[in-house]
Scaffold this motif. Structure first.
Motif: not given
Length: 101
Positions: A11-27, A53-65
């Protein structure tokens, strides 16, 4: 439309589990983006230049590009964990709003 089929999925592979915040968009240019998605484990300057800009915070949220190009309707979320390559990556479709058409 294309998808990735998962053999004997959990079930974990079928349904996305990780929360994220886009810190920057690279085009990227279309051909550079195509090279990136073919070789995500290569080192890239656009990742190296944004390590803070990229890290995983204390709440397990991925900060990413969000890495994409003007020629694609999807992007790749990247959290490099301090490396210069896409150590953690996820496909994400890009959704345009009515004002972006």
């Amino acid at each position: 439309m294309k998808v990735n089929f998962i053999r004997k999925p959990t079930p974990e592979e079928l349904i996305p589990q990780d929360e994220f915040i886009v810190e920057k968009t690279i085009i990227l240019e279309g051909d550079v983006f195509e090279g990136f998605i073919r070789e995500p484990l290569n080192d890239y300057d656009f990742i190296k230049e944004h390590l803070e800009l990229m890290y995983c915070d204390k709440e397990g949220i991925f900060h990413c590009l969000l890495v994409t190009s003007d020629k694609h309707d999807f992007g790749i979320l990247v959290e490099s964990e301090g490396y210069h390559y896409a150590r953690y990556a996820a496909f994400i479709p890009l959704i345009k709003t009515k004002t972006e058409n």
